[in-house]
Write a protein that holds these residues in place. Structure first.
Motif, PDB file in Angstrom:
ATOM      1  N   VAL A 206      10.354 -22.447 -17.128  1.00  0.00           N
ATOM      2  CA  VAL A 206       9.721 -22.971 -15.919  1.00  0.00           C
ATOM      3  C   VAL A 206      10.560 -24.095 -15.308  1.00  0.00           C
ATOM      4  CG1 VAL A 206       7.728 -24.293 -15.095  1.00  0.00           C
ATOM      5  CG2 VAL A 206       7.381 -22.259 -16.479  1.00  0.00           C
ATOM      6  N   VAL A 207      11.196 -24.912 -16.149  1.00  0.00           N
ATOM      7  CA  VAL A 207      12.062 -25.972 -15.628  1.00  0.00           C
ATOM      8  C   VAL A 207      13.194 -25.373 -14.796  1.00  0.00           C
ATOM      9  CG1 VAL A 207      13.746 -27.746 -16.283  1.00  0.00           C
ATOM     10  CG2 VAL A 207      11.526 -27.654 -17.419  1.00  0.00           C
ATOM     11  N   ILE A 208      13.825 -24.319 -15.322  1.00  0.00           N
ATOM     12  CA  ILE A 208      14.908 -23.661 -14.587  1.00  0.00           C
ATOM     13  C   ILE A 208      14.366 -22.976 -13.335  1.00  0.00           C
ATOM     14  CG2 ILE A 208      16.646 -21.834 -14.701  1.00  0.00           C
ATOM     15  CD1 ILE A 208      16.964 -22.448 -17.672  1.00  0.00           C
ATOM     16  N   TYR A 209      13.211 -22.329 -13.454  1.00  0.00           N
ATOM     17  CA  TYR A 209      12.618 -21.648 -12.302  1.00  0.00           C
ATOM     18  C   TYR A 209      12.253 -22.633 -11.190  1.00  0.00           C
ATOM     19  CZ  TYR A 209      12.225 -17.004 -14.438  1.00  0.00           C
ATOM     20  OH  TYR A 209      12.492 -15.774 -14.969  1.00  0.00           O
ATOM     21  N   ASP A 210      11.759 -23.812 -11.554  1.00  0.00           N
ATOM     22  CA  ASP A 210      11.447 -24.832 -10.553  1.00  0.00           C
ATOM     23  C   ASP A 210      12.694 -25.221  -9.759  1.00  0.00           C
ATOM     24  OD1 ASP A 210       8.748 -25.424 -10.320  1.00  0.00           O
ATOM     25  OD2 ASP A 210       8.731 -26.644 -12.135  1.00  0.00           O
ATOM     26  N   ARG A 211      13.809 -25.398 -10.468  1.00  0.00           N
ATOM     27  CA  ARG A 211      15.045 -25.757  -9.785  1.00  0.00           C
ATOM     28  C   ARG A 211      15.544 -24.602  -8.909  1.00  0.00           C
ATOM     29  NH1 ARG A 211      18.442 -29.982 -10.409  1.00  0.00           N
ATOM     30  NH2 ARG A 211      16.446 -30.940 -10.986  1.00  0.00           N
ATOM     31  N   ILE A 212      15.373 -23.375  -9.386  1.00  0.00           N
ATOM     32  CA  ILE A 212      15.761 -22.218  -8.578  1.00  0.00           C
ATOM     33  C   ILE A 212      14.946 -22.192  -7.284  1.00  0.00           C
ATOM     34  CG2 ILE A 212      15.677 -19.696  -8.450  1.00  0.00           C
ATOM     35  CD1 ILE A 212      16.343 -19.635 -11.447  1.00  0.00           C
ATOM     36  N   GLU A 214      13.532 -24.718  -5.751  1.00  0.00           N
ATOM     37  CA  GLU A 214      13.996 -25.811  -4.894  1.00  0.00           C
ATOM     38  C   GLU A 214      15.280 -25.429  -4.174  1.00  0.00           C
ATOM     39  OE1 GLU A 214      14.433 -29.254  -7.311  1.00  0.00           O
ATOM     40  OE2 GLU A 214      12.319 -29.334  -7.885  1.00  0.00           O
ATOM     41  N   ASN A 215      16.197 -24.812  -4.900  1.00  0.00           N
ATOM     42  CA  ASN A 215      17.472 -24.429  -4.299  1.00  0.00           C
ATOM     43  C   ASN A 215      17.305 -23.300  -3.281  1.00  0.00           C
ATOM     44  OD1 ASN A 215      18.778 -26.348  -5.797  1.00  0.00           O
ATOM     45  ND2 ASN A 215      19.656 -24.934  -7.279  1.00  0.00           N
ATOM     46  N   LEU A 216      16.325 -22.436  -3.494  1.00  0.00           N
ATOM     47  CA  LEU A 216      16.061 -21.385  -2.512  1.00  0.00           C
ATOM     48  C   LEU A 216      15.615 -21.982  -1.187  1.00  0.00           C
ATOM     49  CD1 LEU A 216      14.218 -18.761  -4.770  1.00  0.00           C
ATOM     50  CD2 LEU A 216      16.414 -18.433  -3.621  1.00  0.00           C
ATOM     51  N   ARG A 217      14.935 -23.110  -1.238  1.00  0.00           N
ATOM     52  CA  ARG A 217      14.532 -23.809  -0.007  1.00  0.00           C
ATOM     53  C   ARG A 217      15.730 -24.516   0.638  1.00  0.00           C
ATOM     54  NH1 ARG A 217       9.893 -25.991  -3.168  1.00  0.00           N
ATOM     55  NH2 ARG A 217       8.041 -24.760  -2.697  1.00  0.00           N
ATOM     56  N   LYS A 218      16.586 -25.113  -0.195  1.00  0.00           N
ATOM     57  CA  LYS A 218      17.679 -25.945   0.319  1.00  0.00           C
ATOM     58  C   LYS A 218      18.877 -25.134   0.798  1.00  0.00           C
ATOM     59  CE  LYS A 218      18.801 -29.440  -2.293  1.00  0.00           C
ATOM     60  NZ  LYS A 218      19.097 -30.199  -3.530  1.00  0.00           N
ATOM     61  N   TYR A 219      19.226 -24.078   0.053  1.00  0.00           N
ATOM     62  CA  TYR A 219      20.460 -23.327   0.344  1.00  0.00           C
ATOM     63  C   TYR A 219      20.093 -21.888   0.723  1.00  0.00           C
ATOM     64  CZ  TYR A 219      22.096 -27.241  -2.494  1.00  0.00           C
ATOM     65  OH  TYR A 219      22.329 -28.486  -3.009  1.00  0.00           O
ATOM     66  N   MET A 222      23.161 -19.436   0.767  1.00  0.00           N
ATOM     67  CA  MET A 222      24.025 -19.366  -0.406  1.00  0.00           C
ATOM     68  C   MET A 222      23.830 -18.037  -1.125  1.00  0.00           C
ATOM     69  SD  MET A 222      24.206 -21.959  -3.712  1.00  0.00           S
ATOM     70  CE  MET A 222      24.800 -23.346  -2.744  1.00  0.00           C
ATOM     71  N   ASP A 223      24.921 -17.473  -1.600  1.00  0.00           N
ATOM     72  CA  ASP A 223      24.842 -16.241  -2.385  1.00  0.00           C
ATOM     73  C   ASP A 223      23.910 -16.452  -3.574  1.00  0.00           C
ATOM     74  OD1 ASP A 223      26.205 -13.524  -3.152  1.00  0.00           O
ATOM     75  OD2 ASP A 223      26.281 -14.760  -4.958  1.00  0.00           O
ATOM     76  N   LEU A 224      23.064 -15.454  -3.846  1.00  0.00           N
ATOM     77  CA  LEU A 224      22.029 -15.616  -4.873  1.00  0.00           C
ATOM     78  C   LEU A 224      22.624 -15.905  -6.245  1.00  0.00           C
ATOM     79  CD1 LEU A 224      19.063 -15.592  -5.604  1.00  0.00           C
ATOM     80  CD2 LEU A 224      19.194 -13.109  -5.885  1.00  0.00           C
ATOM     81  N   LYS A 225      23.711 -15.220  -6.601  1.00  0.00           N
ATOM     82  CA  LYS A 225      24.326 -15.465  -7.907  1.00  0.00           C
ATOM     83  C   LYS A 225      24.817 -16.900  -8.007  1.00  0.00           C
ATOM     84  CE  LYS A 225      28.373 -13.708  -8.875  1.00  0.00           C
ATOM     85  NZ  LYS A 225      29.431 -12.741  -9.221  1.00  0.00           N
ATOM     86  N   GLU A 226      25.437 -17.390  -6.950  1.00  0.00           N
ATOM     87  CA  GLU A 226      25.926 -18.778  -6.943  1.00  0.00           C
ATOM     88  C   GLU A 226      24.766 -19.758  -7.006  1.00  0.00           C
ATOM     89  OE1 GLU A 226      28.517 -21.738  -3.993  1.00  0.00           O
ATOM     90  OE2 GLU A 226      28.329 -19.595  -3.539  1.00  0.00           O
ATOM     91  N   LEU A 227      23.678 -19.431  -6.309  1.00  0.00           N
ATOM     92  CA  LEU A 227      22.510 -20.316  -6.301  1.00  0.00           C
ATOM     93  C   LEU A 227      21.874 -20.402  -7.691  1.00  0.00           C
ATOM     94  CD1 LEU A 227      19.822 -20.498  -3.560  1.00  0.00           C
ATOM     95  CD2 LEU A 227      19.099 -20.252  -5.931  1.00  0.00           C
ATOM     96  N   LEU A 228      21.751 -19.259  -8.365  1.00  0.00           N
ATOM     97  CA  LEU A 228      21.168 -19.258  -9.709  1.00  0.00           C
ATOM     98  C   LEU A 228      22.060 -20.008 -10.692  1.00  0.00           C
ATOM     99  CD1 LEU A 228      19.901 -15.561  -9.895  1.00  0.00           C
ATOM    100  CD2 LEU A 228      18.542 -17.605  -9.456  1.00  0.00           C
ATOM    101  N   ASP A 229      23.367 -19.817 -10.576  1.00  0.00           N
ATOM    102  CA  ASP A 229      24.313 -20.547 -11.423  1.00  0.00           C
ATOM    103  C   ASP A 229      24.159 -22.050 -11.225  1.00  0.00           C
ATOM    104  OD1 ASP A 229      25.993 -19.697 -13.405  1.00  0.00           O
ATOM    105  OD2 ASP A 229      27.487 -18.855 -12.064  1.00  0.00           O
ATOM    106  N   LYS A 230      24.015 -22.454  -9.967  1.00  0.00           N
ATOM    107  CA  LYS A 230      23.867 -23.874  -9.647  1.00  0.00           C
ATOM    108  C   LYS A 230      22.598 -24.440 -10.274  1.00  0.00           C
ATOM    109  CE  LYS A 230      23.647 -27.021  -5.663  1.00  0.00           C
ATOM    110  NZ  LYS A 230      24.778 -27.862  -6.150  1.00  0.00           N
ATOM    111  N   ALA A 231      21.502 -23.687 -10.212  1.00  0.00           N
ATOM    112  CA  ALA A 231      20.232 -24.150 -10.772  1.00  0.00           C
ATOM    113  C   ALA A 231      20.328 -24.326 -12.287  1.00  0.00           C
ATOM    114  CB  ALA A 231      19.124 -23.161 -10.418  1.00  0.00           C
TER     115      ALA A 231
END
Length: 310
Positions: A206-212, A214-219, A222-231
């Motif tokens: 859930v901690v990782i999913y929360d960051r994902i 948040e990043n879906l809102r911000k970026y 951004m390519d999804l693979k890159e966004l998930l890696d960033k999270a």
């Protein structure tokens, strides 16, 4: 100087190795199912039924001599182990088939050990009760997994729920599989450990999913693979620190806690390791396959799923 297990900023390409993660996870799950099916679980008295006797001896117990004396009674599987101090001994004897025979076992053991020892606890678990315990344990795990599914589904989206449940099932199967492989005793305390592992793994996920999210809102571009890696990289420090501190406590408990809780702590140690792994290499990468909603500001209507980089 502050010790850092992980740098503040990392850029590890986790998803570059996702196919290796898929293969390794699939191998572990299939191997676990194979060992469970072929070797079976070494069920303890909690599940098989039998007699548990806890005694304290005047002098440090000679476990070998005690085991030899009790094996001479011809009662089947007899387990003798110390716990706590060298004077504390736990004796477990398999079920003799009915309640009356199990009660007679107590008299036979008392006849061998005599009155010099202190009988602190005597318990008899019949076959019927042990069967109910097996059913209750399986039901508890099933209910926990279903409730986790509902929770994540309502908090995120169905893709996140499915990813988290796949990770939980992965952790449960692989944990049970290691007990089948090593033929460690599987008791009620292990069921408790598995339920704890489910909670720990879900918390990590859930901690990782929360960051994902948040990043879906911000970026949004951004390519999804890159966004998930960033999270995953942004939460890596928290993930590693939580796992390491938990493992330090569990390892100390495993080494110094004695035989009685050794199975429980082993399950917890393995579960923390495999739960941390699955949060990063199972729960997060599965979103690449399922696709996720890119704009979390949308309400209602059909959302556009992104599957770029899969």
């Amino acid at each position: 100087m502050r010790l850092k297990l992980v740098p503040d900023e990392t850029s590890i390409p986790f998803f570059k190795f996702r196919y290796w993660g898929y293969a390794f996870s699939l191998f572990m799950v299939l191997a676990s199912i194979f060992f469970i099916a072929t070797k079976g679980l070494n069920f303890g008295i909690d599940f098989m039924g039998g007699t548990t006797i806890e005694i304290a001896t005047p002098e440090p117990a000679d476990i070998g001599a005690l085991r030899g004396d009790l094996n001479g009674l011809g009662l089947g599987d007899v387990q003798v182990q110390t716990f706590g101090s060298p004077n504390d001994v736990l004796i477990r004897i398999q079920s003799q088939g009915d309640a009356e025979a199990d009660q007679q076992v107590i008299d036979q053991v008392r006849g061998v050990l005599g009155d010099a020892v202190d009988y602190r606890r005597v318990e008899v678990v019949g076959p019927k009760v042990s069967g109910e315990l097996v059913e209750s344990g399986v039901t508890a795990i099933f209910i926990a997994v279903v409730l986790m599914l509902v929770y994540v589904w309502f908090r995120f989206e169905w893709q996140f729920a499915l990813g988290s449940i796949l990770a939980l099932l992965h952790d449960v199967i692989v944990t049970i599989g290691i007990f089948a492989l090593l033929q460690l005793e599987f008791s009620l305390s292990i069921i408790a450990a598995v339920l704890t592992i489910v909670g720990y793994s879900m918390n990590d996920t859930v901690v990782i999913y929360d960051r994902i999210r948040e990043n879906l809102r911000k970026y949004k571009r951004m390519d999804l693979k890159e966004l998930l890696d960033k999270a995953v990289n942004e939460t890596l420090s928290r993930t590693v620190v939580t796992a390491v501190t938990t493992l330090l406590a569990l390892i100390a408990l495993y080494v110094f806690g004695g035989e009685v809780i050794r199975g429980f702590t082993f399950a917890m140690i393995w579960g923390v390791i495999i739960g941390t792994y699955s949060s990063v290499f199972v729960a997060a990468p599965i979103l690449l396959v399922l696709g996720v909603k890119r704009d979390w500001s949308e309400t209602g209507g059909d959302s556009k799923a992104a599957k770029k980089g899969a």
